[in-house]
Design an enzyme around this catalytic site. Structure first.
Site, PDB file in Angstrom:
ATOM      1  N   ASP A 188      46.687  30.870  39.286  1.00 36.42           N
ATOM      2  CA  ASP A 188      46.373  29.724  40.149  1.00 36.42           C
ATOM      3  C   ASP A 188      46.614  28.412  39.400  1.00 36.42           C
ATOM      4  O   ASP A 188      47.136  27.449  39.958  1.00 36.42           O
ATOM      5  CB  ASP A 188      44.943  29.811  40.708  1.00 36.42           C
ATOM      6  CG  ASP A 188      43.921  30.295  39.694  1.00 36.42           C
ATOM      7  OD1 ASP A 188      44.240  30.322  38.490  1.00 36.42           O
ATOM      8  OD2 ASP A 188      42.799  30.636  40.097  1.00 36.42           O
TER       9      ASP A 188
ATOM     10  N   MET B  65      41.972  35.296  41.186  1.00 41.37           N
ATOM     11  CA  MET B  65      42.552  33.978  40.918  1.00 41.37           C
ATOM     12  C   MET B  65      42.490  33.172  42.202  1.00 41.37           C
ATOM     13  O   MET B  65      42.966  33.624  43.225  1.00 41.37           O
ATOM     14  CB  MET B  65      44.010  34.142  40.490  1.00 41.37           C
ATOM     15  CG  MET B  65      44.150  34.894  39.201  1.00 41.37           C
ATOM     16  SD  MET B  65      43.387  34.055  37.815  1.00 41.37           S
ATOM     17  CE  MET B  65      42.664  35.436  36.979  1.00 41.37           C
ATOM     18  N   CYS B  66      41.890  32.039  42.161  1.00 41.94           N
ATOM     19  CA  CYS B  66      41.487  31.511  43.439  1.00 41.94           C
ATOM     20  C   CYS B  66      41.048  30.069  43.412  1.00 41.94           C
ATOM     21  O   CYS B  66      40.992  29.428  42.381  1.00 41.94           O
ATOM     22  CB  CYS B  66      40.270  32.284  43.944  1.00 41.94           C
ATOM     23  SG  CYS B  66      40.322  34.001  43.562  1.00 41.94           S
ATOM     24  N   GLY B  67      40.676  29.605  44.618  1.00 43.37           N
ATOM     25  CA  GLY B  67      39.971  28.352  44.748  1.00 43.37           C
ATOM     26  C   GLY B  67      38.607  28.624  45.357  1.00 43.37           C
ATOM     27  O   GLY B  67      38.455  29.501  46.211  1.00 43.37           O
TER      28      GLY B  67
ATOM     29  N   THR C 143      39.429  30.756  48.589  1.00 46.31           N
ATOM     30  CA  THR C 143      40.826  31.051  48.916  1.00 46.31           C
ATOM     31  C   THR C 143      41.350  31.945  47.818  1.00 46.31           C
ATOM     32  O   THR C 143      41.077  31.714  46.648  1.00 46.31           O
ATOM     33  CB  THR C 143      41.674  29.778  48.984  1.00 46.31           C
ATOM     34  OG1 THR C 143      41.754  29.192  47.681  1.00 46.31           O
ATOM     35  CG2 THR C 143      41.089  28.772  49.972  1.00 46.31           C
TER      36      THR C 143
END
Lengths: 445, 225, 299
Positions: free
Chosen positions: A212, C1-3, C148
């Protein structure tokens, strides 16, 4: 006089397969020094490899191309996804990242000369870009590493592509290492380190971790270089399906996948021999990831780790790679392991072909050293010529095989041109075991 | 002073304009809204003011330009800066000034974790405090912290000088307190002045640097590697 | 892995705005997680009543599902459909029977959450689309957590989307990657927990629920996770009355918080805060590693 007879009451001395002589010497070395063993190169144990695959040449059902007359293309374009200026190479055999520091300036120059002569690329390493290297490489890939030694935006803009190094095959999950013997004044100055100290570099990037954040890092690199340069992401083979998928999701133009046979300038023996996947096992899941994303051949795949011959090149391409990279083999082409140096290797306690103390910087071939006297032994022009010869042979050998399979371009080799010789190789590649249409996991025989 | 409004201009347009600008120009960036990679890769001595919060890598790899962020900065502000000046009026997130080779980074608020990680010659002045693992493997340059420092300060440090006025929660491997020399005090005074910090005196800072015990492999240090 | 985003309202007057603000925050995290999205909204419930979020409903199965549910609870409940999720409302005494019914129903129907206050929605696709499906913008409540996702090692499925709820009114979102979740999952399964996915974050959620079920307070459970969960994480944990934040000792994954008199907000990046009221004068800070941050409404 009585004749002396063999004493049949005793068996011959027998070494343990578990505690074999090398293992015993490892234990003795550890007990004597209290430090883990550090060496250069890649894994030395026997692994499933390209040797376990065979090509099915043309005969009745398919027609071959004429070896010396009919065209068989070898060119490859890398970085077509987002970059404004993709890389065009004449051969799909590239030179892997190796640092100035690990290698002498002469060796870096020779790599540049050899690669440029045949129209392929070289790659910088942990330690920055030298003017010699840029000057002698027509296509130069600039590695962007956790340590950022010598990382400079001017050099970034001078590069033809940027390779973000997440890991390497010799030590996926590990950082860099350059022992004090090789931190010469010039290396120290380029890396902004004190001279002569042991340098261990980080295993993670200092300002991002995970896909990310990598996506944002890639955006920054593109913004700084006007979206011109292809962005490669290099990973050591460990979880190739996921790693390749995530590199692609992060925005990579090219993914570099390095198997555990891939070399390193210096790291722990235990790391080299026990972490990571052989490249043979890693290609299929990597290609599968690209296919699942609909991006096979659109995001290019470069594989490395134990490429030695044109047959290896052809097999890697047939399995779905777009290009390969060589490191160890290139050093051998320059003159590493030369029988001419047998006496000097003996002084270092080794023999030609087995020398792996690259970390010590006492390489008699003048390649893995910063010693001015030793490195002066390598003539960059001659070394470059030898490398160019070797690269040409790899390319011609791959063409020979491709023509025999009826292909007018190396990229038309496909998995169906191959069979596996062993059940292990069949399982890893999902290629049928020779003479059957079966591989482990597939029903029926 | 010209203005670029990011509500109506793309990031690509902003950066390519700033990157091709001539020396002496002055720009204001409106509505940054935490966008990443703002004002990156600048090469000329120009002035850029970002009117609001910036995302990751603001002013990344700066050369010569002077960039002011009138807000907070995200991860990796001024990462790998070569020269010039970056001034954050608010807080900076983690890895501020990571691997920067030169120039001056000023943070008026606090900096997050790993401030000055692997710094290679930059000077960093933080008016507030810094987070844990700051100056990790820092190689050279000066880190001046007017507030406190978090855990594991200066872990595996090389030759960076770390000056802290407040409390240090813990030192990392191979980092130790050193005696301040008059030269050290002069460095602090000069950097505070350049950073526009007027309410702190060099005498109130302590100096931390490398004990240099990790420079050569030693069996007794094995656990630190 | 993200928001990750989170919003906890101190000022009750803002409650009608919760969904709109959360939705804005979630959309700004699209690049960090384009694969799937989800959110939990806490909006309270009548005394003695429970609600359960169930997903996987369609025109084909909603009729029989609803009929069976009403039969179990004897008619005194409610069913609210939102896209392919439903919220069931029923008296607390029916909880075990309703849960058993949902587990048994099959046909793509899956339990999402239950409790007094939590509603939990998730879907595959861009965060904007997922938020729109459920009309997040129009929801009101006391606090919300959203996520997300960029899938790493497990599949892109609705089940694999965050938040994960493994206990009453509890949910967890995670940015990072755990390195010992397989062993921990096996251990928790022996303790009687059930897991729906191979996702590392679900193990973290289950671990916390397991500790809470032993009578620990949320901050104790989170403290314990520092010893038992290995790897990288920024967690945001929702409970009936509030939320908590925890980062691992290395704290590589981003986290930023903003606090005003009206709210506490959490996000992976500053830009998620851009549209929040009064953000210019908020106190903005990054949570420290290994420290439990916890906000709660008076019960």
């Amino acid at each position: 006089m009585t004749e002396k007879h063999h004493d049949y009451t005793k068996t011959t001395p027998r070494f343990s397969a578990t505690f074999d002589p090398f293992t015993v010497s490892q234990i003795q070395r550890a007990a004597a020094t209290g430090i883990y063993d550090i060496r250069g190169g890649g894994t030395k144990r026997k692994l499933p490899h390209f040797d376990d695959l065979l090509f099915l040449g043309a005969s009745m059902s398919r027609y071959p191309l004429e070896g010396y007359r009919e065209r068989c293309g070898t060119d490859v374009v890398l970085g077509t996804r987002f970059a404004k200026k993709p890389i065009h190479l004449k051969t799909p055999v590239t030179i892997a990242g190796m640092s100035f520091g690990a290698l002498s300036a002469q060796a870096k120059e020779a790599l540049g000369r050899g690669a440029s002569a045949v129209g392929t690329s070289t790659t910088t390493g942990d330690g920055g870009m030298t003017p010699e290297e840029r000057g002698h490489s027509s296509t130069l890939i600039y590695q962007y590493l956790p340590s950022r030694y010598g990382m400079n935006p001017d050099d970034l803009r001078k590069a033809d592509a940027i390779e973000i190094v997440v890991g390497q095959g010799a030590k996926p999950g590990g950082g860099g290492m350059l022992l004090g013997q090789k931190i010469s004044p010039r290396v120290a100055q380029m890396r902004d380190l004190p001279e002569g100290i042991d340098q261990r570099s980080a295993c993670r990037h200092p300002d991002w971790t995970g896909p990310d954040d990598l996506e944002i890092k890639i955006e920054e690199l593109r913004e700084i270089t006007n979206w011109e340069k292809p962005i490669y992401v290099k990973v050591g083979a460990s979880r190739p399906y996921y790693d390749v998928s995530l590199a692609v999701k992060s925005g990579a133009d090219v993914v570099v996948l390095d198997g555990m046979q891939g070399g390193t300038a210096a790291t722990q023996e235990v790391f080299i021999e026990h972490v990571g996947l052989p490249i043979l096992a890693a290609i299929r899941p990597a290609v599968q990831a690209l296919q699942d994303l609909g991006l096979h051949r659109k995001v290019q795949l470069i594989v490395s780790g134990g490429i030695r011959t044109g047959a290896d090149v052809a097999k890697a391409l047939a399995l779905g790679a777009d290009a390969v990279a060589i490191g160890t083999a290139a050093l051998v082409a320059l003159g590493d392991q030369s029988p001419d140096l047998a006496e000097e290797y003996a002084k270092l306690g080794t023999v030609p072909g087995a020398y792996d103390d690259w970390q010590d910087g006492r390489d008699p071939a003048g390649i893995t050293t910063q010693d001015p006297t030793l490195s002066a032994r390598l003539d960059p022009i001659l070394g470059g010529r030898r490398l160019a010869n070797y690269l040409s042979v790899l390319t011609m050998e791959a063409q020979t095989i491709a023509r025999a399979c009826g292909k007018s371009h190396l990229h038309n080799l496909e998995p169906e041109d191959l069979v596996a010789l062993t059940i292990e190789a069949a399982a890893m590649t999902r290629l049928p075991l020779a003479g059957t249409d079966w591989y482990p996991g597939k029903a029926g025989f | 002073m010209q203005t670029i409004d990011l509500n109506t201009t793309t990031l690509r347009e902003l950066n390519s304009r700033l990157q091709t600008e001539n020396a002496g120009a002055s720009w204001q960036v409106a509505n940054p809204n935490g966008r990443h990679a703002l004002a990156v890769g600048l090469t000329q001595p120009i002035e850029v003011t970002i009117e609001g919060h910036a995302g990751y890598y603001a002013a990344g790899m700066n050369q010569q330009a002077s960039v002011v962020i009138n807000g907070n900065a995200g991860q990796g502000v001024a990462e790998n800066m070569m020269s010039g000046r970056v001034h954050v009026k608010g807080n900076a997130s983690s890895s501020a000034g990571a691997t920067a080779h030169g120039g001056l980074l000023v943070i008026e608020g606090d900096a997050g974790a790993r401030c000055g990680i692997s710094m290679k010659g930059v000077d960093i002045v933080v008016r507030g405090s810094i987070g844990h693992m700051s100056a990790f493997m820092a190689q050279s340059g000066n880190l001046v912290v007017c507030g406190d420092a978090g855990e594991a300060l200066g872990d595996s440090l090389y030759e960076t000088r770390i000056f802290v006025r407040g409390k240090v929660r813990g030192l990392g491997a191979d980092c130790e307190e050193k005696d301040m020399t008059p030269e050290d005090r002069a460095i602090v005074t000069s950097l505070l002045e350049k950073a526009g910090v007027t309410d702190c005196k060099a005498e109130d800072f302590r100096l931390y640097g490398s004990a240099r015990t990790l420079y050569h492999f030693n069996v007794d240090n094995a656990s630190a590697y | 892995m993200c928001g990750i985003v989170g919003l906890f309202l101190k000022n009750r007057a803002l409650e009608p705005e919760l969904g709109r603000l959360t939705s804005q925050m979630l959309k700004t995290m699209t690049e960090r997680g384009p694969d799937s999205a989800g959110f939990a909204v806490y909006n309270g419930a009548g005394k003695g009543q429970r609600k359960m979020t169930v997903r996987g409903l369609s025109d084909g199965n909603i009729g029989s599902f609803e009929a069976g549910f009403l039969e179990i609870i004897g008619g005194s409940g409610e069913v609210h459909k939102r896209h392919d999720h439903v919220i069931l409302i029923y008296a607390a005494e029916h909880e075990p029977a309703v849960r058993a019914y949902v587990d048994m129903f099959d046909d793509g129907v899956a339990f999402a959450s239950s409790g007094e206050s939590i509603e939990l929605y998730k879907g595959v696709g861009l965060p904007e689309q997922v938020a729109a499906h459920f009309a997040l913008e129009k929801m009101s409540g006391t606090h919300a957590i959203g996520h997300t996702r960029m899938a790493t090692e497990s599949a892109v499925t609705v089940a694999g989307a965050h938040p994960f709820s493994t206990g009453p009114d509890q949910c967890l979102v995670h940015n990072g990657s755990l390195s010992n979740h397989n062993s921990l999952r096996r251990q928790l399964v022996r303790e009687g927990l059930r897991f729906e996915t191979e996702n590392d974050s679900e193990v973290a959620a289950g671990y916390l629920s397991w500790r809470l079920s032993k009578g620990e307070k949320l901050d104790q459970a989170l403290k314990a996770s520092l010893n038992d969960l290995d790897g990288f994480y920024t967690f945001v944990v929702g409970t009936r009355d509030g939320f908590a934040v925890l980062r691992d000792p290395v704290a590589c994954k981003p986290a930023v918080m903003a606090e005003t008199d009206d709210y506490v907000a959490f996000a992976s990046e500053y830009r998620s805060f851009a549209g929040l009221p009064g953000i210019a004068s908020a106190e903005v800070f990054e949570p420290e590693p290994q420290r439990v941050y916890h906000w709660e409404h008076a019960a």
